[in-house]
Enzyme design. Sequence first.
Site, mmCIF file in Angstrom:
data_model
loop_
_atom_site.group_PDB
_atom_site.id
_atom_site.type_symbol
_atom_site.label_atom_id
_atom_site.label_comp_id
_atom_site.label_asym_id
_atom_site.label_seq_id
_atom_site.Cartn_x
_atom_site.Cartn_y
_atom_site.Cartn_z
ATOM 1 N N HIS A 1 64.192 0.301 95.717
ATOM 2 C CA HIS A 1 64.635 1.285 94.735
ATOM 3 C C HIS A 1 63.722 1.228 93.517
ATOM 4 C CE1 HIS A 1 67.393 3.648 92.236
ATOM 5 N NE2 HIS A 1 67.188 2.749 91.282
ATOM 6 N N ILE B 1 50.446 25.129 112.507
ATOM 7 C CA ILE B 1 49.163 25.702 112.092
ATOM 8 C C ILE B 1 49.374 26.939 111.231
ATOM 9 C CG2 ILE B 1 47.055 26.820 112.911
ATOM 10 C CD1 ILE B 1 47.155 24.959 115.340
ATOM 11 N N ARG C 1 30.137 17.621 123.339
ATOM 12 C CA ARG C 1 29.294 18.817 123.315
ATOM 13 C C ARG C 1 29.070 19.364 121.913
ATOM 14 N NH1 ARG C 1 33.316 23.434 125.947
ATOM 15 N NH2 ARG C 1 34.878 23.444 124.296
ATOM 16 N N GLY D 1 52.582 33.699 114.000
ATOM 17 C CA GLY D 1 53.006 32.396 114.498
ATOM 18 C C GLY D 1 53.422 31.486 113.358
ATOM 19 N N SER D 2 54.622 30.894 113.474
ATOM 20 C CA SER D 2 55.138 30.051 112.393
ATOM 21 C C SER D 2 55.273 28.599 112.809
ATOM 22 C CB SER D 2 56.500 30.580 111.914
ATOM 23 O OG SER D 2 57.514 30.319 112.880
#
Length: 468
Positions: free
Chosen positions: A447, A189, A35, A185-186
């Site tokens: 390494h 995002i 869409r 919010g953590s």
Amino acid sequence: MAAEFDLVVIGSGPGGYVAAIRASQLGLKVAIVERENLGGICLNWGCIPTKALLKSGEKFESLSHLKEYGLSASGASFDFDAIIQRSRGVAATMNKGIGFLMKKNKIEVIEGSATLEKGAAAPKVVVALKAGGTRAIEAKTVMLAVGARARALPQIGLEADGDKIWAYRDALAPKKLPKTFVVIGSGAIGIEFASFYRALGAEVTVVEAVDRIMPVEDEEVSKAAQKSFEKRGIKFKVGAKVTKVSKDSKGVKVAVEVNGKAETLEAEVCISAVGITANTDGIGLEALGVELDRGHIKTDSHCQTNVKGLYAIGDCAGAPWLAHKASHEGIHAAEHIAAYKTPNVHSPIAGCTYAQPQVASVGITEQGARAEKREVKIGRFPFRVNGKAVAAGEIDGFVKVIFDAKTGALIGAHMIGHEVTEMIQGYVTAITMEATEEDIHGIVYPHPTMSEAMHEAALDAYGRVIHI
């Protein structure tokens, strides 16, 4: 009426377009309905453009540390509009790439919004075409890959308006750079946007309802992440319940309660990162009797719903809400539809956060293992004593691994540090291949690399660590 397609996929995100390609490879006649933009949210408004922004922020922020490398430069600045345009350009390039893949694999792209009605072998797909009119499609199978959208909390005033309250789309293409933010919010995002805008000099406060940031991560990683982010100037309010978000001419006011005490945070913009809502409404699922669980579509191990001929994958089918999980499900479902014998491999899903520093994890956390009363062996190795990390000046962070003490199986791995999102797949492979501590101990790591920390952490779990 004969079926026009073997498979119609609704939604062209990382689950949908990948499923369509795999089905076509297996000889099915496939159409995909979209869409908006090919590639879905991830490619156009999520995973990819956010990484472009984060890279710009990382590059700019690194200029303030040039002296540590024996370098100097003056007059460092940035063009915010150019940063945003670069991000949008990256998304546009990837979008064109998906279009090429559709043509290459002979997949018909139908532009419009789809709804489902009762059909013969599978639900009938009715598309309200972007160009006007409708198209009804009969298919042998239908796959829903309709994704999810940012969650709103209108009861407390947390609804994106594109001006003072932003969801992820607004944060990706703003018209100007605000000087102050409150991020609610953590999770990945919220932390990624906080990291980007802080890199450009904005004052950022992150609000988290539980008592630590990034609550899905191992507790040690959460604590280390907060310490690192605070060093960069990001502020946090943890254990903070948001009670109201209001707007005025200056910006937003976020009312919170912390330990029973009320306070108000003020900023020009609030970014809402409080989760997602599946796009399962308004497409006819109720009339078909599709079973839902808290708004997400219930499926079996092959991504089949309870309705004949209807599959569902990705975010609309539940957690974890990650692009790579959607792609994996899409391939599996396509192979099941085509009666292709899929290897019975159950890979764990890694989680990645692309902030500075990065966070990556797979499998069980230490607290999760303790809650299950599992006997475990835990190893850790800090990057501050890894040769490549020291040479690169990227010494923040560590690798932590969790083994089952009885079997020696690797059951969890957690990292924080530079480019750990590129390293975590080594542990994903190990868990998938049922590796034990002996297998990992016997691997020769090149390494100097930061990946040597992965080896040393596994050695540390069994008292064999070398470099600490």
